[in-house]
Write a protein that holds these residues in place. Sequence first.
Motif, PDB file in Angstrom:
ATOM      1  N   GLU A   1       0.831  -1.203   0.000  1.00 24.95           N
ATOM      2  CA  GLU A   1       0.000   0.000   0.000  1.00 24.95           C
ATOM      3  C   GLU A   1       0.865   1.251   0.000  1.00 24.95           C
ATOM      4  N   LEU A   2       0.340   2.309  -0.621  1.00 22.79           N
ATOM      5  CA  LEU A   2       1.021   3.604  -0.611  1.00 22.79           C
ATOM      6  C   LEU A   2       0.913   4.224   0.769  1.00 22.79           C
ATOM      7  N   LYS A   3       2.028   4.607   1.330  1.00 19.01           N
ATOM      8  CA  LYS A   3       2.026   5.241   2.648  1.00 19.01           C
ATOM      9  C   LYS A   3       2.187   6.748   2.537  1.00 19.01           C
ATOM     10  N   GLU A   4       3.089   7.187   1.682  1.00 19.81           N
ATOM     11  CA  GLU A   4       3.392   8.623   1.615  1.00 19.81           C
ATOM     12  C   GLU A   4       3.854   8.977   0.202  1.00 19.81           C
ATOM     13  N   GLU A   5       3.233  10.004  -0.361  1.00 21.13           N
ATOM     14  CA  GLU A   5       3.658  10.458  -1.675  1.00 21.13           C
ATOM     15  C   GLU A   5       5.043  11.081  -1.584  1.00 21.13           C
ATOM     16  N   GLY A   6       5.818  10.904  -2.625  1.00 16.86           N
ATOM     17  CA  GLY A   6       7.193  11.393  -2.611  1.00 16.86           C
ATOM     18  C   GLY A   6       7.400  12.592  -3.515  1.00 16.86           C
ATOM     19  N   VAL A   7       8.660  13.061  -3.522  1.00 16.88           N
ATOM     20  CA  VAL A   7       9.047  14.179  -4.381  1.00 16.88           C
ATOM     21  C   VAL A   7      10.016  13.666  -5.428  1.00 16.88           C
ATOM     22  N   SER A   8      10.280  14.509  -6.418  1.00 21.95           N
ATOM     23  CA  SER A   8      11.142  14.095  -7.518  1.00 21.95           C
ATOM     24  C   SER A   8      12.578  13.918  -7.055  1.00 21.95           C
ATOM     25  N   THR A   9      13.226  12.917  -7.605  1.00 24.00           N
ATOM     26  CA  THR A   9      14.654  12.689  -7.332  1.00 24.00           C
ATOM     27  C   THR A   9      15.504  13.021  -8.543  1.00 24.00           C
ATOM     28  N   LEU A  10      14.905  13.693  -9.546  1.00 25.23           N
ATOM     29  CA  LEU A  10      15.626  14.013 -10.773  1.00 25.23           C
ATOM     30  C   LEU A  10      16.227  15.398 -10.700  1.00 25.23           C
ATOM     31  N   LYS A  11      17.052  15.701 -11.685  1.00 27.77           N
ATOM     32  CA  LYS A  11      17.600  17.050 -11.791  1.00 27.77           C
ATOM     33  C   LYS A  11      16.474  18.045 -11.995  1.00 27.77           C
ATOM     34  N   PRO A  12      16.691  19.324 -11.634  1.00 23.95           N
ATOM     35  CA  PRO A  12      15.624  20.319 -11.824  1.00 23.95           C
ATOM     36  C   PRO A  12      15.181  20.388 -13.271  1.00 23.95           C
ATOM     37  N   ARG A  13      13.914  20.680 -13.472  1.00 23.49           N
ATOM     38  CA  ARG A  13      13.406  20.868 -14.831  1.00 23.49           C
ATOM     39  C   ARG A  13      12.830  22.266 -14.966  1.00 23.49           C
ATOM     40  N   LYS A  14      12.979  22.824 -16.154  1.00 19.18           N
ATOM     41  CA  LYS A  14      12.467  24.158 -16.426  1.00 19.18           C
ATOM     42  C   LYS A  14      10.979  24.093 -16.716  1.00 19.18           C
ATOM     43  N   ILE A  15      10.257  25.041 -16.138  1.00 18.02           N
ATOM     44  CA  ILE A  15       8.812  25.098 -16.335  1.00 18.02           C
ATOM     45  C   ILE A  15       8.433  26.501 -16.785  1.00 18.02           C
ATOM     46  N   TRP A  16       7.575  26.573 -17.797  1.00 16.57           N
ATOM     47  CA  TRP A  16       7.086  27.838 -18.339  1.00 16.57           C
ATOM     48  C   TRP A  16       5.584  27.980 -18.058  1.00 16.57           C
ATOM     49  N   PHE A  17       5.121  29.230 -18.085  1.00 18.71           N
ATOM     50  CA  PHE A  17       3.689  29.504 -17.923  1.00 18.71           C
ATOM     51  C   PHE A  17       3.194  30.230 -19.158  1.00 18.71           C
ATOM     52  N   ASP A  18       2.220  29.631 -19.834  1.00 24.01           N
ATOM     53  CA  ASP A  18       1.607  30.223 -21.023  1.00 24.01           C
ATOM     54  C   ASP A  18       0.391  31.034 -20.569  1.00 24.01           C
ATOM     55  N   ASP A  19       0.541  32.356 -20.575  1.00 21.83           N
ATOM     56  CA  ASP A  19      -0.511  33.232 -20.049  1.00 21.83           C
ATOM     57  C   ASP A  19      -1.787  33.154 -20.878  1.00 21.83           C
ATOM     58  N   THR A  20      -1.647  32.848 -22.180  1.00 22.93           N
ATOM     59  CA  THR A  20      -2.832  32.832 -23.041  1.00 22.93           C
ATOM     60  C   THR A  20      -3.815  31.752 -22.636  1.00 22.93           C
ATOM     61  N   VAL A  21      -3.299  30.571 -22.338  1.00 24.17           N
ATOM     62  CA  VAL A  21      -4.183  29.462 -21.962  1.00 24.17           C
ATOM     63  C   VAL A  21      -4.117  29.165 -20.478  1.00 24.17           C
ATOM     64  N   GLN A  22      -3.327  29.959 -19.722  1.00 23.37           N
ATOM     65  CA  GLN A  22      -3.232  29.818 -18.265  1.00 23.37           C
ATOM     66  C   GLN A  22      -2.836  28.393 -17.866  1.00 23.37           C
ATOM     67  N   ARG A  23      -1.803  27.869 -18.544  1.00 27.88           N
ATOM     68  CA  ARG A  23      -1.341  26.524 -18.229  1.00 27.88           C
ATOM     69  C   ARG A  23       0.180  26.486 -18.159  1.00 27.88           C
ATOM     70  N   LEU A  24       0.688  25.551 -17.328  1.00 30.91           N
ATOM     71  CA  LEU A  24       2.126  25.300 -17.261  1.00 30.91           C
ATOM     72  C   LEU A  24       2.538  24.369 -18.395  1.00 30.91           C
ATOM     73  N   ASN A  25       3.820  24.460 -18.794  1.00 28.56           N
ATOM     74  CA  ASN A  25       4.333  23.551 -19.815  1.00 28.56           C
ATOM     75  C   ASN A  25       5.842  23.428 -19.685  1.00 28.56           C
ATOM     76  N   VAL A  26       6.383  22.407 -20.285  1.00 28.63           N
ATOM     77  CA  VAL A  26       7.841  22.198 -20.301  1.00 28.63           C
ATOM     78  C   VAL A  26       8.382  22.327 -21.724  1.00 28.63           C
ATOM     79  N   ASP A  27       7.603  22.927 -22.612  1.00 28.71           N
ATOM     80  CA  ASP A  27       7.963  23.020 -24.022  1.00 28.71           C
ATOM     81  C   ASP A  27       8.509  24.388 -24.413  1.00 28.71           C
ATOM     82  N   GLY A  28       8.722  25.271 -23.448  1.00 35.19           N
ATOM     83  CA  GLY A  28       9.315  26.564 -23.767  1.00 35.19           C
ATOM     84  C   GLY A  28       8.333  27.611 -24.228  1.00 35.19           C
ATOM     85  N   ARG A  29       7.038  27.437 -23.971  1.00 32.23           N
ATOM     86  CA  ARG A  29       6.038  28.414 -24.394  1.00 32.23           C
ATOM     87  C   ARG A  29       5.678  29.343 -23.240  1.00 32.23           C
ATOM     88  N   GLY A  30       5.774  30.646 -23.482  1.00 31.06           N
ATOM     89  CA  GLY A  30       5.392  31.617 -22.467  1.00 31.06           C
ATOM     90  C   GLY A  30       6.562  32.081 -21.624  1.00 31.06           C
TER      91      GLY A  30
END
Length: 880
Positions: A656-685
């Motif tokens: 059974e799942l006891k506790e949700e975890g956090v990422s163990t990977l290198k940091p990733r860049k995140i962008w915010f597209d103001d037009t559609v008010q959504r996050l993305n990792v594709d470099g938009r916004g």
Amino acid sequence: MNNDQNDDFIAEENTQEVITKVTGMYKDWFLDYASYVILERAVPAIEDGFKPVQRRILHSMRELDDGRYNKVANIVGHTMQYHPHGDASIADAMVQIGQKDLLIDMQGNWGNILTGDRAAASRYIEARLSKFALDVVYSPKVTEWQASYDGRRKEPVNLPVKFPMLLAQGAEGIAVGLSTKILPHNFIELIDASVKHLQGKRFSIVPDFPTAGIADMSNYNDGLRGGKVRVRAKIAQKDKNSLVITEIPFGTTTSSLIESILKANDKGKIKIKKIEDNTAAEVEILIHLPGGVSPDKTIDALYAFTNCEMSISPLACIIEDNKPIFIGVSEMLKQSTDHTVELLKAELEIKLNELQEQWHFASLERIFIEERVYHDIEEQETWDGVIQAIDEGLKPHIQHLKRAVTVEDITRLTEIRIKRISKFDLDKAQQKIEALEDEIAQVKHDLEHLTDFAIAYFKRLKKEYGEGKGRKTELRLFEDIEATKVVMRNTKLYVNRAEGFIGTSLRRDEYVTDCSDIDDIICFTAEGKMMVTKVDAKTFIGKNIIHVAVFKKKDKRTIYNLIYRDGKRGNAYMKRFAVTAMTRDREYDMTQGTAGSTVHYFSANPNGEAEVVTVYLRQAGSIKKLKFDIDFSELAIKGRAVKGNLVTKYSIKKVELKEEGVSTLKPRKIWFDDTVQRLNVDGRGELLGEFRGEDRLLIITQKGIVKTIKPEITARFDEDMIVLEKWIPKKPISAIYWDGNKERYYVKRFVIENELKEESFINDHPKTQLELVATDWKPVVELTYPKPRGKDAKEPDQVNVEDFIAIKGITALGNQLTAEKVKQINALEPLPYEAPEEKPTTDIDVNEEVEITIDDTTVKTDPEELDDKLKGDGEQGSLF
């Protein structure tokens, strides 16, 4: 049947088919036809850059030229004396020459290369040669002539073009067995390249298109076979809900471009509301988007799925010495430039000969009149006597002449009129001779310095005709657009877990996600099997499916956590892995392949999260510890084929799942597209920053609500959000608000103490209103005051918020900002502050490239791809 007959007739065993060799006149006729089409119809000559029909049109226009416009129908009729292929082909070829806007001065409706509209009928439009054409295309004295097709007239073998016309105009033709496609190049750049060639310098040339647009020439390959040019429309975002296309790719028209966009919309690849074509002299195509559609993503989708991006394959084939040959555009330019030099040399030599003849006769005329040699013919009774008398009279005075006096020279002297002799001016005659001597000296100098003369010639062309001929096509390196990232999700994916089917037609079964018809789908089963397959109506994967998702190629951030039992009674193992490469429709085993293996726990983590789970064992024998926890973050990420770490030798009851975890990977860049008010990792916004597993986003709304969330791509945001940034826990938040109870402006500073709680930092009075919020370390604000009647306005005040108030709790009232009436509160540039350095990351990168050595050659490869190759995956299908 004799041996010859055996050669001519080959009968295959057990069949009635007979293969007959083509010989005799059939072979010759086809070769003659192919040669005719190649040499006389489809492929241009290197000497002047023209196909025969183009050459004959320009020759006819020169014959008709009187400085005025001629009806195109008249020019077409005149050209038919040289070109035996009907008026339609001539008229079409003439329109194509005119639309290149270089050799023909047009009048009337000649069509539009942008919209694809055709020209008016040839009886309605007019044309004449341009000044540039008259300057560089014609020189009858150095032209080689041949009989026309019916023998009644003479036509040029090649026009003496003193310019790289073939590269300037481009050419395209399909012959028998071969074709040619030479792209147009820029007028000024061709001249500059010719000058560099004459100077012995290196040069390079790339195409420039009349439709402008954007082009990637990195794989042009000098215009040879195998090269490729990628061209794109110029697309810009007009506002949040519309795009505008202002330039189109070469080879398309606005009509064909719009048609391709509508087809992509019908297929669900993109989403548009409507298209408006406002093209006239300039391209303007408006694309209106429905609400919630990202303009940036739509631009990429237009390039991926429509004619907004085209690929052009050049093929530089030309005729040289009556043979088709394939050469690069650089070699074409060199040959054209060298040919221009030879033509200039021939023209100079002809001019020198003409000037010398003029000087010779002017000198004879001066001697004939000045020495009164004409008196010697008065007593002669025969023509021969006249010739002899003049010859004897000239001999004492002709030692300085450059050649001997001929009978033709003496005959010309006898044709001088008496009136001219009586008005002969010795000084003017001498000035004329001296002027001719100066011209002769200049021509001889130009011949001795032919290269400098040719360079000056090209520079003159650039100066006189280069205005307005700058580069139109913007050069740029294109990034490859992954279709799966920009395609609109145009269908829904369903799964029947028990029976083992997935597909878009299983509407009565469990809905999984929206997807597109070009997506790949990854599936895992309870037996530890994995498969990647294309989206289809219905596909069998295997019974008891435990996970279905859209598969992303080379995805190193999605990490799968797995606990499985090896065989029916074997040990339990755990592992973490990513899936970056595999062969479609091949079944992979995530266990060791032992019969009866089963999965106890499985999770798919889009950002490499590592959770904590609780393992429960079955009661057996003397087992004392029936329950224990496992933290996946303590386990290294390895390849999918590894065995994994031992969990237990005993039988597992459940996990059974006891506790949700956090990422163990290198940091990733995140962008915010103001037009559609959504996050993305594709470099938009707007780039929000690099996020580790524990990092969160800070959100503040106009209602005075503050909260932090995980930066999940699926997150949605309120319309009244005024702050969205990476949350730094120790960084204070400063707020100025109007307190409805006190009717005063207050300022407060606070930090978030509970990151999981959404809180309000202003009271709920109806008149309370947030005026300004700042997340700078040391914010500064300016207060401006209204001007009282009859008095001067109070000077604005600047407030250092850090000095004005200390950090307090989020529920504190804060300090009163001022008791006076305030006109406006403005945020100024914050004071400098050196933020504390963040701790260096110790996160893990997934599947970094490894070096291997094969046959003394070191190469880099992805571990997953290497694993597949070593197992012979390449024999099963394409590796992707």
